[in-house]
Design an enzyme around this catalytic site. Structure first.
Site, mmCIF file in Angstrom:
data_model
loop_
_atom_site.group_PDB
_atom_site.id
_atom_site.type_symbol
_atom_site.label_atom_id
_atom_site.label_comp_id
_atom_site.label_asym_id
_atom_site.label_seq_id
_atom_site.Cartn_x
_atom_site.Cartn_y
_atom_site.Cartn_z
ATOM 1 C CE LYS A 96 3.488 30.806 28.885
ATOM 2 N NZ LYS A 96 3.001 31.777 27.875
ATOM 3 C CG ASP A 130 1.992 35.292 29.053
ATOM 4 O OD1 ASP A 130 1.256 36.261 28.861
ATOM 5 O OD2 ASP A 130 2.403 34.553 28.132
ATOM 6 C CG MET A 131 -0.367 33.887 36.692
ATOM 7 S SD MET A 131 0.964 34.587 37.699
ATOM 8 C CE MET A 131 0.321 36.219 38.069
ATOM 9 N NE ARG A 182 -3.254 38.369 28.452
ATOM 10 C CZ ARG A 182 -2.024 37.940 28.167
ATOM 11 N NH1 ARG A 182 -1.555 36.829 28.677
ATOM 12 N NH2 ARG A 182 -1.243 38.648 27.370
ATOM 13 C CE LYS A 185 -13.992 30.380 31.542
ATOM 14 N NZ LYS A 185 -14.884 29.332 31.021
ATOM 15 N N GLY A 186 -7.281 30.393 33.574
ATOM 16 C CA GLY A 186 -6.115 29.667 34.110
ATOM 17 C C GLY A 186 -5.940 28.354 33.365
ATOM 18 C CB THR A 226 -12.884 34.424 28.227
ATOM 19 O OG1 THR A 226 -13.631 33.206 28.285
ATOM 20 C CG2 THR A 226 -13.824 35.586 27.943
ATOM 21 C CG HIS A 227 -11.268 31.323 23.528
ATOM 22 N ND1 HIS A 227 -10.396 30.811 24.447
ATOM 23 C CD2 HIS A 227 -10.525 32.000 22.636
ATOM 24 C CE1 HIS A 227 -9.163 31.157 24.129
ATOM 25 N NE2 HIS A 227 -9.213 31.871 23.041
ATOM 26 N NE ARG A 287 0.197 26.450 29.056
ATOM 27 C CZ ARG A 287 1.522 26.558 28.904
ATOM 28 N NH1 ARG A 287 2.327 25.655 29.422
ATOM 29 N NH2 ARG A 287 2.034 27.575 28.262
#
Ligand code: FDA
Length: 305
Positions: A96, A130-131, A182, A185-186, A226-227, A287
């Protein structure tokens, strides 16, 4: 409502100090966190590799407040990369930007990332930025481009979040630059002025962005993080229909979420799992709760277990 409250709690210092001293919370967090030490994370990565699943290891932490503290983080990442290489693990690392000083100064963050990426380059280990929240999006993308283009770190990658309005433009530009992205969704609390408030719009954008990116240039690589079964199904259909070669993409999931599906996907595609470790697990853990409020019941059940 519950999602927003949990996302608020993920950044509240008072909640963090209460939760981290609470042994039940520590125990429950282990569902999503490999452990507090590097050894525990490496052990998880080895187990995953035995199941044909790659990993990306994240030394947990964010928003570090002093330059001195960032040195410890850089050091930890360099040791982690060396360990990955020594153990011959098919693993990358995820960092991060605020963990290595983005909230202190852009130059400090860039320098720290250069140290980590240099070790990664020498050892043949990829490094994904990472975003984080939207206040950091522009700077993170700029850092990624600087590291990739000016410093020639082809082992660098970053993340685009489908919930942001700006992401379509970002993905279009990045898709023609030989990028390593990568797509997720956020996970942060964002106002409706910058992010789609409705899940249906985020989902539609996720699929749109994956298609835009994969169609643009064979030199770019996409990690489908994504899951969501619907996202997996739609992207798998598109990959097959467009005959996108398997060396241009991979699927990714988080440690502890849908492990059976991870194993199934690993039979058909390159599959990577994000493995976080360290003592600073609180914001990451909350999160994860916010993404699926049913997980709150998992905590409640464990309180009485
Ligand atoms: P969605 O949240 O719609 O969930 C779809 C389904 O997946 C749910 O119905 C449930 O079955 C399952 N699921 C999802 N989350 C779950 C959970 N916590 N517990 C149990 N089941 C769950 N975000 C970010 O902002 N910056 C980043 O750098 C990253 N990095 C990242 C790496 C990787 C490898 C992954 C998989 C995800 C991220 N994320 C992230 C997180 C991402 O933005 C997003 O919040 C989560 O992946 C949840 O979104 P889904 O796509 O899974 O869909």
């Amino acid at each position: 409502m519950l999602r927003q409250s949990l996302l608020y709690l993920s950044t509240a210092g008072w909640a963090r100090s209460m939760a981290t001293q609470w042994s039940v919370a520590r125990r429950v967090a282990r569902r999503f966190v490999a452990g507090e030490t590097m050894d525990e994370a490496i052990a998880v990565a080895k187990q995953l590799q035995e199941q044909n699943i790659l990993s990306t290891l994240d030394y947990l932490g964010e928003s570090v407040g002093s330059e001195e503290d960032t040195r410890e983080v850089v050091d930890a990442y360099q040791k982690l990369i060396e360990r990955i290489a020594a153990e011959k693990l098919k693993a990358t690392v995820s960092v991060k930007p605020t963990h290595v000083g983005l909230d202190i100064s852009e130059d400090l963050c860039l320098n720290n990332l250069r140290h980590i990426l240099t070790t990664g380059k020498v050892q043949g280990v990829g490094v994904t930025l990472d975003m984080e929240g939207s206040a950091h999006t522009e700077l993170t993308i700029q850092l990624y481009r600087t590291l990739r283009d000016e410093f020639d770190f082809l082992n660098a990658g970053t993340v685009i979040q489908a919930y942001l309005y700006r992401s379509e433009e970002d993905m279009q530009a990045l898709s023609t630059e030989g990028s390593h992205i990568r797509l997720c969704k956020g996970a942060y609390l964002e106002p409706p002025t910058v992010a789609f408030p409705l899940k249906a719009d985020v989902d539609a954008n996720y699929v749109r962005l994956a298609k835009v990116y994969l169609q643009a240039s064979p030199a770019s690589y996409l990690c489908l993080a994504t899951h969501d079964e619907n996202m997996i199904r739609q992207t798998e259909q598109f990959l097959a229909m467009s005959q996108i070669p398997s060396d241009r993409y991979e699927y990714q999931m988080l440690y502890g979420i849908r492990p059976e599906r991870q194993r199934e996907l690993a039979k058909k595609h390159t599959m990577r799992v994000y493995v976080p470790f360290g003592t600073a697990w609180y914001p990451y853990f909350v999160r994860r709760l916010a993404e699926r409020p049913a997980n709150v019941w998992f905590i409640v059940k464990n309180m009485f277990a």
